[in-house]
Design a protein around this motif. Structure first.
Motif, PDB file in Angstrom:
ATOM      1  N   TYR A 220       0.840  -1.195   0.000  1.00 27.15           N
ATOM      2  CA  TYR A 220       0.000   0.000   0.000  1.00 27.15           C
ATOM      3  C   TYR A 220       0.875   1.244   0.000  1.00 27.15           C
ATOM      4  O   TYR A 220       2.024   1.224   0.468  1.00 27.15           O
ATOM      5  N   GLY A 221       0.331   2.312  -0.538  1.00 22.63           N
ATOM      6  CA  GLY A 221       1.043   3.580  -0.486  1.00 22.63           C
ATOM      7  C   GLY A 221       1.373   3.927   0.949  1.00 22.63           C
ATOM      8  O   GLY A 221       0.507   3.863   1.819  1.00 22.63           O
ATOM      9  N   GLY A 222       2.603   4.275   1.226  1.00 16.08           N
ATOM     10  CA  GLY A 222       3.036   4.583   2.595  1.00 16.08           C
ATOM     11  C   GLY A 222       3.748   3.439   3.273  1.00 16.08           C
ATOM     12  O   GLY A 222       4.403   3.636   4.304  1.00 16.08           O
ATOM     13  N   ASP A 223       3.620   2.205   2.739  1.00 18.05           N
ATOM     14  CA  ASP A 223       4.392   1.090   3.284  1.00 18.05           C
ATOM     15  C   ASP A 223       5.880   1.348   3.067  1.00 18.05           C
ATOM     16  O   ASP A 223       6.284   2.041   2.130  1.00 18.05           O
TER      17      ASP A 223
ATOM     18  N   VAL B 234       6.892  -3.551   5.148  1.00 19.13           N
ATOM     19  CA  VAL B 234       6.611  -3.145   6.528  1.00 19.13           C
ATOM     20  C   VAL B 234       5.525  -2.071   6.511  1.00 19.13           C
ATOM     21  O   VAL B 234       5.688  -1.035   5.842  1.00 19.13           O
ATOM     22  N   SER B 235       4.429  -2.334   7.225  1.00 17.20           N
ATOM     23  CA  SER B 235       3.369  -1.332   7.384  1.00 17.20           C
ATOM     24  C   SER B 235       3.477  -0.770   8.795  1.00 17.20           C
ATOM     25  O   SER B 235       3.066  -1.442   9.760  1.00 17.20           O
ATOM     26  N   PRO B 236       4.063   0.425   8.981  1.00 14.70           N
ATOM     27  CA  PRO B 236       4.261   0.962  10.330  1.00 14.70           C
ATOM     28  C   PRO B 236       2.941   1.255  11.044  1.00 14.70           C
ATOM     29  O   PRO B 236       1.943   1.591  10.410  1.00 14.70           O
ATOM     30  N   LYS B 237       2.955   1.121  12.380  1.00 16.00           N
ATOM     31  CA  LYS B 237       1.807   1.541  13.183  1.00 16.00           C
ATOM     32  C   LYS B 237       1.729   3.060  13.194  1.00 16.00           C
ATOM     33  O   LYS B 237       2.626   3.759  12.717  1.00 16.00           O
ATOM     34  N   SER B 238       0.653   3.565  13.771  1.00 15.09           N
ATOM     35  CA  SER B 238       0.384   5.006  13.705  1.00 15.09           C
ATOM     36  C   SER B 238       1.421   5.843  14.448  1.00 15.09           C
ATOM     37  O   SER B 238       1.552   7.038  14.203  1.00 15.09           O
TER      38      SER B 238
END
Length: 450
Positions: A88-91, A122-126
């Protein structure tokens, strides 16, 4: 410019981090990420299409930025069947295997829900900013962590299970933003300076080549009477110089072809030079392989000191490049893609300068067989090269001038290369200091936004 430190530090317990700001926390990537996964890991070449769903490969991942200059696409139906693997965009994506292991960048929004091939996702947490985490991954700390977690024999890998133990520093989110903004500005300044140095290097190389080419085709006397050379693209040459074909002043020897069947025949094993050994203006003899040839073939192919080695072809930049053989290895031969030009009535040094000049390179290109990005020249066409011959004492004068001039250019080139090296060290140190809290950049980041 110097930067202040934070007021209070404490031990991190991680060797590559040392002390960290007291109000920062240290978490594993598993605790700071929503998802850690690997993209497609099996061959998908059968599903490549001219258009469709983009697939990101390791070559698209650069240090801190995404390079979409060479994208491939998957069949849409096939891509939809693997929806669980999309990014996803932002990963944050990182090189998962091979060279540049762990190199990371952020997926642009334009590539939301596309696929990747053998990359770590990697999908970072908020509470973890993707830009900040990317700087961490690409920092000296990140490289140390990747080195700690990698595995493999012959080819390094970074798998999901191990990467979950990656030590991630978490400043307050506002500080992550300040940190990233500061590094965006400062690294951009450094990258700009590096670009200037690289441009300077290109200009110096162009000027260096122009000086050599002018000296060997026009001489050192600006007022010398000139005459037509008889060659349109060479133009006029000094009136007292000769222009002869290479075959009149040298013999062109071809090398040995690989793959011959010598079964049941008596052979000897000898070192031989390949295209990779013959560089532009020098010989790279760090890795010299050997080949079996028949005993009687040695004298036919054997190099002698003074031979001018030249590449038959390959990429355009390899065509005709070469240097003088000084007998560093004996016996030694060449493969059939490397010519050994043996002077008979010309100095080796002069011939080597001639063959590396612009006019000779132009001659090679116009007489070569060409395909996409590749070119090769036959020994027959090579022997037709026009060789300019000043009197010997003038040759020596020109060669001395070229030596002195190239020494000056080489000094300037070395200074520019050293400047690039120092800027790179500065960039690396700055990123490490910022993402590990060795410096407090909050105020500087604030000033940059004003």
């Amino acid at each position: 410019m110097s930067f202040p430190a934070y007021d209070e530090y404490e031990a991190s317990g991680v060797l590559s981090l040392g002390l960290i700001p007291k109000h920062w926390t240290l978490k594993s990537s598993a605790m700071s990420s929503e998802r850690i996964a690997v993209g497609l890991a099996t061959s998908v070449t059968a599903h490549y299409r001219d258009t469709g769903v983009p697939i990101i490969r390791s070559m698209n991942i650069k240090e801190g930025y995404f390079d979409d200059s060479d994208m491939l696409y998957l069949d849409e139906e096939f891509a939809d069947s693997l929806a669980s693997k999309v990014v996803y965009g932002g990963d944050v994506i990182a090189v998962h295997t091979g060279s540049n292991l762990g190199l990371a960048c952020v997926v642009p929004d334009a590539y939301d829900q596309c696929h990747t091939f053998t990359t770590l996702i990697v999908s970072p947490k908020s509470d973890l900013l993707n830009d900040y985490f990317t700087y961490c991954m690409n920092s000296a700390h990140g490289k140390s962590e990747v080195n700690r977690l990698k595995f493999g024999f012959g080819k390094d890998n970074l798998n999901v299970r191990d990467f979950k133990s990656f030590n991630t520093l978490l400043p307050p989110f506002a500080e992550q933003q300040a940190n990233s903004s500061f590094l965006d500005v400062e690294t951009s300044k450094i990258d700009g300076l590096v670009s200037e140095q690289r441009r300077l290097i290109e200009l110096l190389k162009e000027k260096r080549q122009a000086v050599i080419s002018h000296a060997v085709t026009k001489g050192l006397c600006p007022n010398a009477p000139m005459k037509p050379s008889g060659i349109q693209w060479l133009g006029d040459v000094p009136q007292h110089w000769e222009v002869v074909k290479l075959k009149r002043v040298a013999r062109v020897n071809t090398g040995v072809a690989k793959g011959k069947d010598h079964a049941s025949k008596k052979t000897i094993n000898v070192p031989y030079l390949r295209v990779a050994n013959v560089q532009d203006g020098y010989l790279d003899l760090e890795t010299v392989t050997t080949i079996d040839i028949l005993e009687h073939e040695l004298e036919r192919y054997r190099l002698v000191a003074g031979d001018v080695l030249m590449n038959e072809g390959g990429d355009f930049d390899k065509l005709g490049r070469g240097h003088i053989w000084d007998g560093q290895i004996d016996p030694c031969i060449t493969q059939n893609h490397v010519f050994a030009v043996r002077p008979t009535a010309v100095k080796s040094r002069w011939l080597s300068r001639i063959t590396s000049s612009d006019y000779a390179q132009f001659c090679f290109m116009t007489r070569s067989n060409q395909s996409t990005n590749l070119a090769s020249i036959s020994s027959t066409n090579l022997m037709k090269l026009p060789v300019i011959l000043p009197p010997e004492d003038e040759q020596n004068e020109i060669l001395d001038f070229i030596r002195d001039s190239t020494d000056q250019f080489d000094g300037l080139l070395a200074e520019a290369e050293r400047a690039i090296e120092l800027l790179g060290e500065r960039r690396t140190a700055l990123i490490y200091a910022a993402v590990t809290g060795k410096i407090d950049v909050r105020e500087f980041a604030h000033q940059e936004t004003l």
